[in-house]
Design a protein around this motif. Structure first.
Motif, PDB file in Angstrom:
ATOM      1  N   ASP A 154       0.860  -1.186   0.000  1.00  0.00           N
ATOM      2  CA  ASP A 154       0.000   0.000   0.000  1.00  0.00           C
ATOM      3  C   ASP A 154       0.895   1.235   0.000  1.00  0.00           C
ATOM      4  O   ASP A 154       1.083   1.886   1.011  1.00  0.00           O
ATOM      5  CB  ASP A 154      -0.924  -0.020   1.227  1.00  0.00           C
ATOM      6  CG  ASP A 154      -1.900   1.150   1.247  1.00  0.00           C
ATOM      7  OD1 ASP A 154      -2.199   1.708   0.169  1.00  0.00           O
ATOM      8  OD2 ASP A 154      -2.352   1.512   2.348  1.00  0.00           O
ATOM      9  N   ASP A 155       1.483   1.537  -1.160  1.00  0.00           N
ATOM     10  CA  ASP A 155       2.442   2.652  -1.282  1.00  0.00           C
ATOM     11  C   ASP A 155       3.557   2.540  -0.255  1.00  0.00           C
ATOM     12  O   ASP A 155       3.942   3.529   0.380  1.00  0.00           O
ATOM     13  CB  ASP A 155       1.726   3.999  -1.138  1.00  0.00           C
ATOM     14  CG  ASP A 155       1.169   4.506  -2.455  1.00  0.00           C
ATOM     15  OD1 ASP A 155       1.296   3.792  -3.467  1.00  0.00           O
ATOM     16  OD2 ASP A 155       0.598   5.610  -2.474  1.00  0.00           O
ATOM     17  N   SER A 188       3.462   4.132  -8.016  1.00  0.00           N
ATOM     18  CA  SER A 188       2.264   4.914  -7.755  1.00  0.00           C
ATOM     19  C   SER A 188       2.569   6.403  -7.866  1.00  0.00           C
ATOM     20  O   SER A 188       3.597   6.880  -7.365  1.00  0.00           O
ATOM     21  CB  SER A 188       1.730   4.597  -6.352  1.00  0.00           C
ATOM     22  OG  SER A 188       0.753   5.538  -5.959  1.00  0.00           O
ATOM     23  N   THR A 234       1.308   8.675  -6.271  1.00  0.00           N
ATOM     24  CA  THR A 234       1.240   9.311  -4.944  1.00  0.00           C
ATOM     25  C   THR A 234       2.430   8.937  -4.064  1.00  0.00           C
ATOM     26  O   THR A 234       2.553   9.462  -2.957  1.00  0.00           O
ATOM     27  CB  THR A 234      -0.060   8.913  -4.224  1.00  0.00           C
ATOM     28  OG1 THR A 234      -0.102   7.482  -4.070  1.00  0.00           O
ATOM     29  CG2 THR A 234      -1.275   9.355  -5.020  1.00  0.00           C
ATOM     30  N   ASN A 235       3.288   8.039  -4.529  1.00  0.00           N
ATOM     31  CA  ASN A 235       4.426   7.591  -3.732  1.00  0.00           C
ATOM     32  C   ASN A 235       5.636   8.483  -4.037  1.00  0.00           C
ATOM     33  O   ASN A 235       6.568   8.090  -4.729  1.00  0.00           O
ATOM     34  CB  ASN A 235       4.738   6.123  -4.008  1.00  0.00           C
ATOM     35  CG  ASN A 235       5.666   5.518  -2.978  1.00  0.00           C
ATOM     36  OD1 ASN A 235       6.345   6.224  -2.236  1.00  0.00           O
ATOM     37  ND2 ASN A 235       5.693   4.195  -2.923  1.00  0.00           N
TER      38      ASN A 235
END
Length: 199
Positions: A24-25, A166, A168-169
């Protein structure tokens, strides 16, 4: 003290566990999915089975703490998965079975995997997946894993390598940029495909 060693098929349970704990990231995905082992079935286990020579495990005093798995030829690897990997998983995870939306998204991917476009594979035919548990981060191990792979790919005459991250990472994106990767495509979900030359 951590060390790198070649992976074997005996490392599959450890790779699956690490993939879950970073899925999850970079955070633990255990509670995010009903069946978080699906993450490894999509993005780690098939690489280890298809080409264990390109897989490396990080081991410290507490056991396996990270891994890198890869393929030198994404197009051939995707064809191998269609013949050898997806059929059994499709039987195990029927598309119509009730499940949470996030799990259903993973199941949909194994039933209809996306082919990597030639716009990526022409210049970056290899691809990799890498995950490190928090205790193994910030120690230079990610760089060491990738440098080891780059040497292996050079020996095979591979021109370039890509990976997905990702959108967002931000720490991961910054790390990859720092070691020579650059964005080459943006995925529909906002994820980045980053690539670099092997030479």
């Amino acid at each position: 003290m951590a060390l790198l060693r070649p992976a074997t098929l005996d490392d599959l349970p450890a790779v699956t566990r690490i993939c879950t704990l970073t899925g999850d990231d970079g955070r633990d995905a255990t509670g995010v999915y009903d069946d978080p082992e699906l993450l490894a079935q999509l993005w780690a286990a098939p690489h280890l089975v298809a080409d264990p020579a390109l897989a490396t495990i990080v081991v410290d005093d507490d056991g396996p703490a990270g891994y890198l798995v890869a393929t030198a030829d994404t197009v051939s690897f995707e064809a191998w998965c269609e013949r050898m990997w997806w059929p059994a998983l499709r039987d195990r995870y029927p598309l119509q079975a009730p499940r949470r939306d996030r799990d259903q998204g993973l199941v949909a991917l194994l039933h209809t995997p996306e082919a990597t476009p030639a716009s990526i594979t022409d210049a970056h035919p290899a691809h990799l997946h890498i995950n490190l548990l928090p205790r193994a981060q910030g120690l230079g191990l990610g760089r060491a894993l990738i440098e080891r792979l780059l040497g292996q790919l050079r020996e095979r005459g591979v021109a370039g390598v890509h990976l997905g991250v990702s959108g967002t990472n931000k720490p991961a994106i910054g790390f990859y940029e720092h070691i020579g990767f650059a964005p080459v495509a943006v995925e529909p979900d906002g994820g980045l495909i980053m690539g670099r030359s092997v030479t």
